[in-house]
Scaffold this motif. Structure first.
Motif, mmCIF file in Angstrom:
data_model
loop_
_atom_site.group_PDB
_atom_site.id
_atom_site.type_symbol
_atom_site.label_atom_id
_atom_site.label_comp_id
_atom_site.label_asym_id
_atom_site.label_seq_id
_atom_site.Cartn_x
_atom_site.Cartn_y
_atom_site.Cartn_z
ATOM 1 N N PHE A 1 0.826 -1.220 0.000
ATOM 2 C CA PHE A 1 0.000 0.000 0.000
ATOM 3 C C PHE A 1 0.858 1.267 0.000
ATOM 4 C CE2 PHE A 1 -3.424 -2.925 1.398
ATOM 5 C CZ PHE A 1 -4.312 -2.641 0.373
ATOM 6 N N ALA A 2 2.050 1.203 0.597
ATOM 7 C CA ALA A 2 2.937 2.388 0.579
ATOM 8 C C ALA A 2 3.346 2.701 -0.858
ATOM 9 C CB ALA A 2 4.166 2.139 1.447
ATOM 10 N N ILE A 3 3.593 1.672 -1.655
ATOM 11 C CA ILE A 3 3.969 1.902 -3.061
ATOM 12 C C ILE A 3 2.727 2.220 -3.897
ATOM 13 C CG2 ILE A 3 4.915 0.809 -5.144
ATOM 14 C CD1 ILE A 3 6.911 -0.612 -3.312
ATOM 15 N N ALA A 4 1.651 1.465 -3.681
ATOM 16 C CA ALA A 4 0.425 1.684 -4.464
ATOM 17 C C ALA A 4 -0.076 3.123 -4.294
ATOM 18 C CB ALA A 4 -0.652 0.694 -4.026
ATOM 19 N N SER A 5 0.078 3.681 -3.094
ATOM 20 C CA SER A 5 -0.435 5.033 -2.822
ATOM 21 C C SER A 5 0.507 6.120 -3.332
ATOM 22 C CB SER A 5 -0.625 5.219 -1.313
ATOM 23 O OG SER A 5 0.647 5.215 -0.689
ATOM 24 N N GLY A 6 1.719 5.738 -3.733
ATOM 25 C CA GLY A 6 2.680 6.736 -4.216
ATOM 26 C C GLY A 6 3.550 7.308 -3.117
ATOM 27 N N GLN A 7 3.418 6.790 -1.898
ATOM 28 C CA GLN A 7 4.220 7.309 -0.777
ATOM 29 C C GLN A 7 5.717 7.065 -0.999
ATOM 30 O OE1 GLN A 7 3.562 5.219 2.911
ATOM 31 N NE2 GLN A 7 4.153 6.957 4.177
ATOM 32 N N VAL A 8 6.038 5.858 -1.505
ATOM 33 C CA VAL A 8 7.452 5.539 -1.803
ATOM 34 C C VAL A 8 7.533 4.802 -3.139
ATOM 35 C CG1 VAL A 8 8.199 5.381 0.612
ATOM 36 C CG2 VAL A 8 7.317 3.333 -0.533
ATOM 37 N N ASP A 9 8.739 4.744 -3.703
ATOM 38 C CA ASP A 9 8.947 4.076 -4.996
ATOM 39 C C ASP A 9 9.662 2.736 -4.872
ATOM 40 O OD1 ASP A 9 7.646 5.737 -6.729
ATOM 41 O OD2 ASP A 9 9.365 7.070 -6.995
ATOM 42 N N SER A 10 10.013 2.353 -3.649
ATOM 43 C CA SER A 10 10.649 1.040 -3.465
ATOM 44 C C SER A 10 10.556 0.678 -1.988
ATOM 45 C CB SER A 10 12.129 1.084 -3.890
ATOM 46 O OG SER A 10 12.773 2.154 -3.225
ATOM 47 N N ALA A 11 10.473 -0.627 -1.735
ATOM 48 C CA ALA A 11 10.393 -1.084 -0.340
ATOM 49 C C ALA A 11 11.063 -2.441 -0.206
ATOM 50 C CB ALA A 11 8.938 -1.176 0.106
ATOM 51 N N LEU A 12 11.791 -2.596 0.894
ATOM 52 C CA LEU A 12 12.369 -3.900 1.261
ATOM 53 C C LEU A 12 11.547 -4.451 2.430
ATOM 54 C CD1 LEU A 12 14.645 -6.104 1.401
ATOM 55 C CD2 LEU A 12 15.900 -4.528 2.890
ATOM 56 N N VAL A 13 11.037 -5.677 2.265
ATOM 57 C CA VAL A 13 10.341 -6.328 3.385
ATOM 58 C C VAL A 13 11.189 -7.518 3.821
ATOM 59 C CG1 VAL A 13 8.197 -7.300 4.241
ATOM 60 C CG2 VAL A 13 8.154 -5.761 2.265
ATOM 61 N N LEU A 14 11.558 -7.513 5.085
ATOM 62 C CA LEU A 14 12.338 -8.617 5.657
ATOM 63 C C LEU A 14 11.474 -9.330 6.682
ATOM 64 C CD1 LEU A 14 15.704 -6.790 6.405
ATOM 65 C CD2 LEU A 14 15.354 -8.619 4.752
ATOM 66 N N GLY A 15 11.453 -10.664 6.607
ATOM 67 C CA GLY A 15 10.789 -11.441 7.658
ATOM 68 C C GLY A 15 11.863 -12.234 8.380
ATOM 69 N N VAL A 16 11.756 -12.346 9.671
ATOM 70 C CA VAL A 16 12.799 -13.072 10.413
ATOM 71 C C VAL A 16 12.277 -13.624 11.729
ATOM 72 C CG1 VAL A 16 13.728 -11.122 11.759
ATOM 73 C CG2 VAL A 16 15.257 -12.986 11.075
ATOM 74 N N GLU A 17 12.794 -14.791 12.117
ATOM 75 C CA GLU A 17 12.639 -15.285 13.482
ATOM 76 C C GLU A 17 13.815 -16.221 13.727
ATOM 77 O OE1 GLU A 17 9.297 -14.065 14.467
ATOM 78 O OE2 GLU A 17 10.469 -13.923 16.304
ATOM 79 N N LYS A 18 14.326 -16.206 14.935
ATOM 80 C CA LYS A 18 15.437 -17.068 15.287
ATOM 81 C C LYS A 18 15.020 -17.734 16.593
ATOM 82 C CE LYS A 18 20.429 -16.804 14.836
ATOM 83 N NZ LYS A 18 20.746 -17.693 15.953
ATOM 84 N N MET A 19 14.515 -18.982 16.473
ATOM 85 C CA MET A 19 13.827 -19.617 17.599
ATOM 86 C C MET A 19 14.617 -20.764 18.228
ATOM 87 S SD MET A 19 10.315 -19.925 15.388
ATOM 88 C CE MET A 19 9.122 -20.306 16.653
ATOM 89 N N CYS A 20 15.702 -21.205 17.548
ATOM 90 C CA CYS A 20 16.344 -22.465 17.957
ATOM 91 C C CYS A 20 17.410 -22.305 19.022
ATOM 92 C CB CYS A 20 16.931 -23.166 16.730
ATOM 93 S SG CYS A 20 15.710 -23.644 15.523
ATOM 94 N N ASN A 21 17.651 -21.076 19.495
ATOM 95 C CA ASN A 21 18.670 -20.941 20.539
ATOM 96 C C ASN A 21 18.099 -21.225 21.931
ATOM 97 O OD1 ASN A 21 17.348 -18.540 19.769
ATOM 98 N ND2 ASN A 21 18.631 -17.363 21.173
ATOM 99 N N VAL A 22 16.801 -21.617 21.979
ATOM 100 C CA VAL A 22 16.223 -22.062 23.250
ATOM 101 C C VAL A 22 15.649 -23.464 23.026
ATOM 102 C CG1 VAL A 22 15.640 -19.695 23.960
ATOM 103 C CG2 VAL A 22 13.924 -21.066 22.755
ATOM 104 N N SER A 23 15.269 -24.164 24.099
ATOM 105 C CA SER A 23 14.697 -25.506 23.955
ATOM 106 C C SER A 23 13.314 -25.409 23.309
ATOM 107 C CB SER A 23 14.557 -26.149 25.337
ATOM 108 O OG SER A 23 13.593 -25.416 26.078
ATOM 109 N N SER A 24 12.819 -26.537 22.753
ATOM 110 C CA SER A 24 11.467 -26.525 22.159
ATOM 111 C C SER A 24 10.434 -26.108 23.204
ATOM 112 C CB SER A 24 11.046 -27.904 21.644
ATOM 113 O OG SER A 24 12.011 -28.503 20.905
#
Ligand code: COA
Length: 389
Positions: free
Chosen positions: A98-121
């Motif tokens: 929506f930020a690009i569709a609305s003209g607010q910006v001309d490019s966007a990077l979306v990063l998804g992340v989770e790091k769950m394995c440093n603790v027990s299940s």
């Protein structure tokens, strides 16, 4: 509204990643996504969205967007960390769209992340419990596996599905994941393996469940009209829908076996794309537990209500079938680093529509859908993508 395209995608290896920090994992996926474009660099991008559920709990790292922007050498005009539990990534994509569709910006990077394995299940599950209503759900033992087991039991009661039919979904997704180089589990399994694996919450066994995972995924979005400047095979996001049930508490859901929020999110996405379920060539769904994928077939309109088990038996959701579901291996086999999952689904569908998925490629795919959920299936996000002509 301007049309929006995916012009770069990147994924890290998923599984146990003790070799890197949370920010380094994000930099790894981001740099792969930039390398996937013709010329874009982090300094060119105007907006940064980070889909992440629980960095405070798993890493004791709050404010991950700020830290990552610095690691990437970015100075974005728009920056936000998006937290919507397991659907954080796709809500990040939707915000960027929506930020690009609305003209607010001309490019966007979306990063998804989770790091769950440093603790027990057990500790990871304790963290995951925090996304449910503390007073009325998790305190009483309603945690992700038991919640979806309740849904599975109710589905068995209302429509009838066997544990063998649920197991077939895990078998299919492991078969696909075995062909995906970044998948956490690249090992094929049998129905007997699933039925003989330890029970987690009846009727769900260990191999009916998605795992605890580390991983990151990145997508770069730009206006469709400029997309070929950055990539020779851009993929357009032509539909987006998001919906929430009136209550996050599963005991207040209208139905445990028809997810009203999913039906509505899909309806909005189909309506924006001016398409119907029969137009789809591939779907990436949120198979956090095998029963979830089954209900998703029905609520996305891939078959009628109650016909999910027959669709499983027909083999039509296999690669090569009428409507392949989770060619990436899905959450079940590829893994489920919760904040990264929604972004990775967009990346997989984009690569499929570009014809770049090697042994797991769905031949001739031009239109694909993603579906990502959070809570006890009370919140859903759907996107529809099409290869640009
Ligand atoms: N699928 C396939 N294999 C799995 C697996 C899964 N989901 N989870 C663990 N394994 C494998 C491990 O690799 C390990 O194999 P190995 O002995 O060959 O090394 C073995 O099973 C035991 O692993 P362990 O980590 O000790 O399992 P666990 O019993 O502690 O955890 C679950 C298993 C299913 C309970 C855990 O993965 C889980 O909680 N999953 C659900 C996550 C969730 O709810 N996410 C949010 C969804 S909305």
């Amino acid at each position: 509204m301007r049309a929006v395209s995916v012009v770069g995608v990147g994924l890290t290896q998923w599984g146990k990643r003790r070799d890197v920090s949370l920010a380094e994992l994000m930099v790894e996926s981001a740099m792969k996504a930039f390398a996937d474009t013709k010329s874009l660099t982090p300094q060119d991008v105007e907006a940064l969205y980070i889909g992440n559920a629980q960095a405070e709990r798993f890493q004791e790292q709050a404010h991950p967007a700020n830290v990552t922007a610095e690691y990437l050498g970015m100075s974005p005009r728009v920056v936000a960390r998006v937290e919507m539990a397991c659907s954080s990534g796709s809500v990040g994509v939707r915000n960027a769209f929506f930020a690009i569709a609305s003209g607010q910006v001309d490019s966007a990077l979306v990063l998804g992340v989770e790091k769950m394995c440093n603790v027990s299940s057990a500790e990871a599950m304790r963290n995951l419990c925090l996304v449910e209503d503390l007073t009325w759900e998790s305190f009483h033992g309603m945690i992700p596996p038991s919640g979806f087991a309740l849904i599975a039991s109710r589905y068995m009661h209302e429509y009838g599905v066997t544990q063998e039919q649920l197991a077939k979904i895990a078998v299919k997704n492991h078969r696909n994941g075995a062909k995906n180089p970044i998948a956490q589990f690249r090992k094929e399994i049998t129905v007997e393996d699933v039925l003989n694996s330890p029970m987690v919450a009846h009727p769900l066994n260990l191999l009916d469940c998605s795992p605890i995972s580390d991983g990151s995924a990145a997508v770069i979005l730009a206006p469709a009209k400029q997309a070929r400047k950055y990539n020779d095979t851009p993929v357009d996001i032509i539909g987006s829908g998001q919906f929430m049930e009136p209550s996050c508490n599963c005991s207040n859901m209208e139905s445990l076996t028809t997810w009203r929020a999913l039906v509505n999110a899909a309806k909005d996405a189909y309506s924006m794309a001016k398409l119907s379920p029969s137009d789809l060539d591939i779907v990436e769904t949120h198979d956090c537990f095998t029963i979830a994928e089954l209900i998703e077939y029905e609520d996305l309109g891939l078959c009628k209500k109650g016909e999910g088990p027959a669709l499983v038996d027909s083999g039509e959701t296999e690669i090569g079938g009428r409507i392949p579901v989770n060619p990436s291996g899905g959450l079940k086999s590829k893994g489920h680093p919760v904040g990264a999952t929604g972004v990775a689904q967009i990346a997989e569908v984009s690569e499929q529509l570009r014809g770049e998925c090697g042994p797991r490629q769905v031949d001739g795919a031009t239109v694909g859908m993603t579906q990502n959920l959070s809570g006890f299936a009370t919140h859903h996000v759907c996107h529809i993508l099409r290869r640009q002509n």
